[in-house]
Design a protein around this motif. Structure first.
Motif, mmCIF file in Angstrom:
data_model
loop_
_atom_site.group_PDB
_atom_site.id
_atom_site.type_symbol
_atom_site.label_atom_id
_atom_site.label_comp_id
_atom_site.label_asym_id
_atom_site.label_seq_id
_atom_site.Cartn_x
_atom_site.Cartn_y
_atom_site.Cartn_z
ATOM 1 N N GLY A 257 14.629 35.748 51.616
ATOM 2 C CA GLY A 257 13.790 34.633 51.213
ATOM 3 C C GLY A 257 12.884 34.966 50.044
ATOM 4 O O GLY A 257 12.370 34.074 49.377
ATOM 5 N N TYR A 258 12.693 36.262 49.766
ATOM 6 C CA TYR A 258 11.845 36.638 48.635
ATOM 7 C C TYR A 258 12.524 37.637 47.701
ATOM 8 O O TYR A 258 12.779 37.337 46.541
ATOM 9 C CB TYR A 258 10.505 37.215 49.100
ATOM 10 N N LEU A 259 12.811 38.839 48.208
ATOM 11 C CA LEU A 259 13.236 39.908 47.308
ATOM 12 C C LEU A 259 14.533 39.569 46.585
ATOM 13 O O LEU A 259 14.633 39.729 45.358
ATOM 14 C CB LEU A 259 13.391 41.221 48.089
ATOM 15 N N ALA A 260 15.554 39.096 47.311
ATOM 16 C CA ALA A 260 16.837 38.797 46.658
ATOM 17 C C ALA A 260 16.700 37.697 45.606
ATOM 18 O O ALA A 260 17.141 37.888 44.458
ATOM 19 C CB ALA A 260 17.886 38.428 47.708
ATOM 20 N N PRO A 261 16.113 36.532 45.913
ATOM 21 C CA PRO A 261 16.031 35.508 44.866
ATOM 22 C C PRO A 261 15.171 35.910 43.674
ATOM 23 O O PRO A 261 15.441 35.470 42.543
ATOM 24 C CB PRO A 261 15.447 34.284 45.593
ATOM 25 N N LYS A 262 14.152 36.723 43.884
ATOM 26 C CA LYS A 262 13.340 37.154 42.749
ATOM 27 C C LYS A 262 14.125 38.113 41.849
ATOM 28 O O LYS A 262 13.997 38.082 40.618
ATOM 29 C CB LYS A 262 12.046 37.808 43.237
ATOM 30 N N LEU A 263 14.936 38.968 42.436
ATOM 31 C CA LEU A 263 15.791 39.839 41.620
ATOM 32 C C LEU A 263 16.869 39.031 40.906
ATOM 33 O O LEU A 263 17.219 39.329 39.762
ATOM 34 C CB LEU A 263 16.406 40.930 42.487
ATOM 35 N N PHE A 264 17.400 37.999 41.567
ATOM 36 C CA PHE A 264 18.321 37.088 40.884
ATOM 37 C C PHE A 264 17.642 36.478 39.662
ATOM 38 O O PHE A 264 18.213 36.392 38.579
ATOM 39 C CB PHE A 264 18.754 35.947 41.814
ATOM 40 N N MET A 265 16.392 36.038 39.847
ATOM 41 C CA MET A 265 15.671 35.377 38.773
ATOM 42 C C MET A 265 15.464 36.298 37.579
ATOM 43 O O MET A 265 15.432 35.856 36.427
ATOM 44 C CB MET A 265 14.313 34.875 39.289
ATOM 45 N N LEU A 266 15.345 37.589 37.841
ATOM 46 C CA LEU A 266 15.160 38.551 36.757
ATOM 47 C C LEU A 266 16.452 38.807 35.992
ATOM 48 O O LEU A 266 16.453 39.531 34.990
ATOM 49 C CB LEU A 266 14.599 39.864 37.311
ATOM 50 N N GLY A 267 17.564 38.243 36.481
ATOM 51 C CA GLY A 267 18.807 38.295 35.729
ATOM 52 C C GLY A 267 19.695 39.480 36.008
ATOM 53 O O GLY A 267 20.654 39.719 35.261
ATOM 54 N N TYR A 268 19.415 40.236 37.069
ATOM 55 C CA TYR A 268 20.252 41.390 37.375
ATOM 56 C C TYR A 268 21.595 40.929 37.945
ATOM 57 O O TYR A 268 21.683 39.873 38.585
ATOM 58 C CB TYR A 268 19.556 42.299 38.385
ATOM 59 N N PRO A 269 22.668 41.683 37.742
ATOM 60 C CA PRO A 269 23.960 41.325 38.339
ATOM 61 C C PRO A 269 23.849 41.176 39.856
ATOM 62 O O PRO A 269 23.119 41.919 40.503
ATOM 63 C CB PRO A 269 24.859 42.509 37.955
ATOM 64 N N ARG A 270 24.586 40.228 40.386
ATOM 65 C CA ARG A 270 24.414 39.861 41.795
ATOM 66 C C ARG A 270 24.687 41.031 42.738
ATOM 67 O O ARG A 270 23.946 41.251 43.694
ATOM 68 C CB ARG A 270 25.330 38.684 42.124
ATOM 69 N N LEU A 271 25.736 41.788 42.468
ATOM 70 C CA LEU A 271 26.044 42.916 43.349
ATOM 71 C C LEU A 271 24.949 43.973 43.273
ATOM 72 O O LEU A 271 24.579 44.574 44.295
ATOM 73 C CB LEU A 271 27.395 43.524 42.963
ATOM 74 N N LEU A 272 24.383 44.188 42.089
ATOM 75 C CA LEU A 272 23.285 45.140 41.948
ATOM 76 C C LEU A 272 22.052 44.665 42.719
ATOM 77 O O LEU A 272 21.327 45.477 43.304
ATOM 78 C CB LEU A 272 22.938 45.328 40.472
ATOM 79 N N VAL A 273 21.821 43.357 42.721
ATOM 80 C CA VAL A 273 20.711 42.810 43.517
ATOM 81 C C VAL A 273 20.899 43.155 44.987
ATOM 82 O O VAL A 273 19.978 43.640 45.655
ATOM 83 C CB VAL A 273 20.612 41.285 43.329
ATOM 84 N N HIS A 274 22.098 42.921 45.516
ATOM 85 C CA HIS A 274 22.354 43.207 46.933
ATOM 86 C C HIS A 274 22.164 44.691 47.240
ATOM 87 O O HIS A 274 21.592 45.051 48.276
ATOM 88 C CB HIS A 274 23.778 42.782 47.306
ATOM 89 N N ILE A 275 22.651 45.558 46.367
ATOM 90 C CA ILE A 275 22.509 47.003 46.581
ATOM 91 C C ILE A 275 21.036 47.403 46.570
ATOM 92 O O ILE A 275 20.583 48.186 47.422
ATOM 93 C CB ILE A 275 23.304 47.778 45.514
ATOM 94 N N THR A 276 20.276 46.856 45.625
ATOM 95 C CA THR A 276 18.848 47.168 45.549
ATOM 96 C C THR A 276 18.113 46.706 46.800
ATOM 97 O O THR A 276 17.297 47.447 47.374
ATOM 98 C CB THR A 276 18.230 46.505 44.301
#
Length: 276
Positions: free
Chosen positions: A138-157
């Motif tokens: 609800g927070y960390l994943a969508p905020k990392l998406f918003m920063l433009g990182y690749p989706r798989l990298l967001v999930h790994i982070t």
């Protein structure tokens, strides 16, 4: 736009620092005031702090609520919802079945007793996972998406931070004779695999609720199997046959499911192409 991105990046760093420290603060509190069978003040700090931090960042530090994913969005999302409901029970049945067939696993109690215990575990697990998933998906994943990182990298982070968040209480809840030198890396791989799967049901549906449901079903089904001793996995096979995140079979099944959903949704898609 650069100001907004800078603010989002700052808030993500603040959130990460809070969640990586709150469990250790909780353990220090427990050392001072003690624990009991119902938990502890330190565990409450550990569970509540990520959600509380998320509320502060969204309400008072410029993040807003537009990408939280509160709406359930049932329409057109039957696949992620069904996956959220059924994946972990089916995975556990598969892995336990393999373990029974190979002599790695023993059944200790009846299926009827398990069904009753599972039913009792669903509501507490659902409440607990509102706290977790409102923070992670609800927070960390969508905020990392918003920063433009690749989706798989967001999930790994997210998986790395989520996994590390568990460390302070790992020794409280995990009963294993295995060395942490081998256990923790395998656990972290399992957490990353789950983060990909949870992250994809969150991303595809545009709602945080499928991730809440999936986490609930995983905890209520698998934790009940293990912690209430409905099954016993032989020690020499536990690294492979445990249906929990550190089990090799569980990592393989979860990882393949997550990557399948990632490819199905389109690996190149970002938050700009799907409403969060």
């Amino acid at each position: 736009m650069n100001v907004k991105r800078s603010k989002t990046r700052r808030n993500v760093i603040l959130f990460s620092l809070v969640v990586l420290s709150c469990g250790w603060i909780g353990r220090l509190v427990d050392m001072q005031v003690g624990t009991d069978a119902n938990g502890s003040l330190g565990q409450l700090i550990w569970i509540v702090s990520p959600l509380l931090c998320m509320v502060i960042l969204r309400s008072g530090m410029g993040d807003g609520w537009h990408d939280f994913g509160m709406k359930p969005r049932f329409k057109g999302n039957s696949v992620p919802y069904w996956i959220s409901l059924l994946f972990f029970p089916l995975m556990a049945v598969l892995i336990v079945g393999i373990g029974l067939g190979l002599g790695w696993t023993d059944l200790l109690q009846s299926p009827a007793a398990f069904a009753a215990a599972f039913g009792m575990a669903v509501v507490p697990s659902f409440v607990k996972n509102i706290f977790e998933e409102f923070a992670w998906r609800g927070y960390l994943a969508p905020k990392l998406f918003m920063l433009g990182y690749p989706r798989l990298l967001v999930h790994i982070t997210v998986g790395l931070i989520w996994g590390a968040w568990h460390f302070p209480y790992l020794f409280v809840f995990v009963d294993t004779a295995e060395s942490m030198i081998t256990y923790i890396p395998r656990l972290m791989i399992g957490m990353i695999a789950m983060a990909v799967l949870y992250g994809e049901v969150r991303f595809i549906s545009g709602s945080v609720w499928p991730a809440v449901i999936m986490h609930t079903m995983g905890n209520a089904f698998i934790d009940t199997l293990i912690l209430q001793k409905f099954i016993a996995v032989h020690e020499e096979a536990s690294y492979a046959a445990m249906p929990s995140p550190e089990g090799i079979l569980a990592i393989a099944v979860t990882g393949l499911a997550g990557l399948w959903m990632w490819k199905k949704a389109g690996p190149g898609k970002t938050s700009s192409s799907l409403q969060l």
